[in-house]
Design a protein around this motif. Structure first.
Motif, short mmCIF file in Angstrom:
data_model
loop_
_atom_site.label_atom_id
_atom_site.label_comp_id
_atom_site.label_asym_id
_atom_site.label_seq_id
_atom_site.Cartn_x
_atom_site.Cartn_y
_atom_site.Cartn_z
N MET A 1 0.85 -1.17 0.00
CA MET A 1 0.00 0.00 0.00
C MET A 1 0.90 1.23 0.00
N GLN A 2 0.40 2.33 -0.52
CA GLN A 2 1.19 3.56 -0.54
C GLN A 2 0.47 4.66 0.22
N GLY A 3 1.25 5.60 0.73
CA GLY A 3 0.68 6.70 1.48
C GLY A 3 1.68 7.82 1.65
N GLN A 4 1.40 8.67 2.65
CA GLN A 4 2.22 9.84 2.89
C GLN A 4 2.34 10.06 4.40
N ILE A 5 3.55 10.41 4.84
CA ILE A 5 3.79 10.69 6.26
C ILE A 5 3.00 11.94 6.66
N ILE A 6 2.26 11.84 7.75
CA ILE A 6 1.56 13.00 8.31
C ILE A 6 2.48 13.68 9.32
N ALA B 1 9.52 8.19 18.92
CA ALA B 1 9.77 7.18 17.89
C ALA B 1 8.47 6.60 17.34
N SER B 2 7.54 7.51 17.02
CA SER B 2 6.27 7.07 16.44
C SER B 2 5.71 8.16 15.54
N GLY B 3 4.86 7.75 14.64
CA GLY B 3 4.28 8.71 13.72
C GLY B 3 2.97 8.21 13.13
N MET B 4 2.44 9.02 12.24
CA MET B 4 1.19 8.70 11.55
C MET B 4 1.40 8.89 10.06
N LEU B 5 0.70 8.06 9.28
CA LEU B 5 0.70 8.24 7.84
C LEU B 5 -0.72 8.04 7.33
N ARG B 6 -0.97 8.53 6.13
CA ARG B 6 -2.29 8.42 5.51
C ARG B 6 -2.13 7.72 4.17
N CYS B 7 -2.95 6.69 3.95
CA CYS B 7 -2.88 5.98 2.68
C CYS B 7 -3.60 6.78 1.60
N SER B 8 -3.44 6.35 0.37
CA SER B 8 -4.04 7.07 -0.76
C SER B 8 -5.57 7.07 -0.70
N LYS B 9 -6.17 6.18 0.10
CA LYS B 9 -7.63 6.14 0.25
C LYS B 9 -8.11 7.02 1.39
N GLY B 10 -7.17 7.66 2.13
CA GLY B 10 -7.53 8.56 3.21
C GLY B 10 -7.49 7.96 4.59
N GLN B 11 -7.30 6.66 4.72
CA GLN B 11 -7.24 6.01 6.03
C GLN B 11 -5.90 6.29 6.69
N GLU B 12 -5.91 6.52 8.01
CA GLU B 12 -4.69 6.82 8.74
C GLU B 12 -4.20 5.61 9.52
N PHE B 13 -2.87 5.50 9.59
CA PHE B 13 -2.21 4.39 10.27
C PHE B 13 -1.10 4.94 11.15
N GLY B 14 -0.94 4.36 12.33
CA GLY B 14 0.19 4.68 13.19
C GLY B 14 1.37 3.78 12.82
N GLN C 1 9.83 12.33 7.15
CA GLN C 1 9.47 13.75 7.11
C GLN C 1 8.01 13.90 6.68
N PRO C 2 7.27 14.85 7.27
CA PRO C 2 5.89 15.09 6.84
C PRO C 2 5.83 15.35 5.33
N GLY C 3 4.87 14.71 4.69
CA GLY C 3 4.70 14.87 3.25
C GLY C 3 5.45 13.82 2.44
N GLN C 4 6.36 13.09 3.07
CA GLN C 4 7.16 12.10 2.37
C GLN C 4 6.28 10.92 1.94
N ARG C 5 6.41 10.49 0.69
CA ARG C 5 5.65 9.37 0.16
C ARG C 5 6.31 8.06 0.57
N VAL C 6 5.48 7.09 0.95
CA VAL C 6 5.99 5.82 1.46
C VAL C 6 5.16 4.64 0.95
N LYS D 1 8.52 2.14 4.10
CA LYS D 1 9.70 2.44 3.27
C LYS D 1 9.46 3.72 2.48
N PRO D 2 10.46 4.59 2.39
CA PRO D 2 10.31 5.78 1.55
C PRO D 2 10.27 5.38 0.08
N LEU D 3 9.44 6.06 -0.69
CA LEU D 3 9.39 5.83 -2.13
C LEU D 3 10.41 6.72 -2.81
N GLU D 4 11.16 6.15 -3.74
CA GLU D 4 12.13 6.93 -4.50
C GLU D 4 11.39 7.60 -5.66
#
Length: 87
Positions: free
Chosen positions: A1-6, A13-26, A39-44, A57-60
């Motif tokens: 699945m792909q998303g973006q760091i919030i 040592a924790s964070g949140m990200l949002r998938c392309s469908k809008g669901q958030e994951f810790g 980093q916030p905004g980084q695609r993963v 994983k960060p997307l190149e």
């Protein structure tokens, strides 16, 4: 699945990200597989397990790869001139 760091809190040592469908994951810092801190905004890419992201994983980006432009003929110096006269 792909998303973006919030967000990512390095002290906790924790964070949140949002998938392309809008669901958030810790995710925890242990799940981060990049060399630099997230980093916030980084695609993963990641694997969701419930509401938790694993294997984050960060997307190149193709645009991030520098390209080498050929020198114009005016800027190019033949190797025989660049090395100087032969002895």
């Amino acid at each position: 699945m792909q998303g973006q760091i919030i967000n990512f809190d390095s002290r906790m040592a924790s964070g949140m990200l949002r998938c392309s469908k809008g669901q958030e994951f810790g995710f925890s810092g242990r799940e981060w597989q990049g060399q630099e801190a997230p980093q916030p905004g980084q695609r993963v890419s990641f694997m969701p397990i419930g509401q938790h992201a694993t294997g984050v994983k960060p997307l190149e980006l193709a645009q991030a790869i520098p390209t080498i432009q050929a020198a114009s003929p005016e800027e190019a110096t033949p190797a025989s001139q660049a090395a100087g006269p032969l002895a």
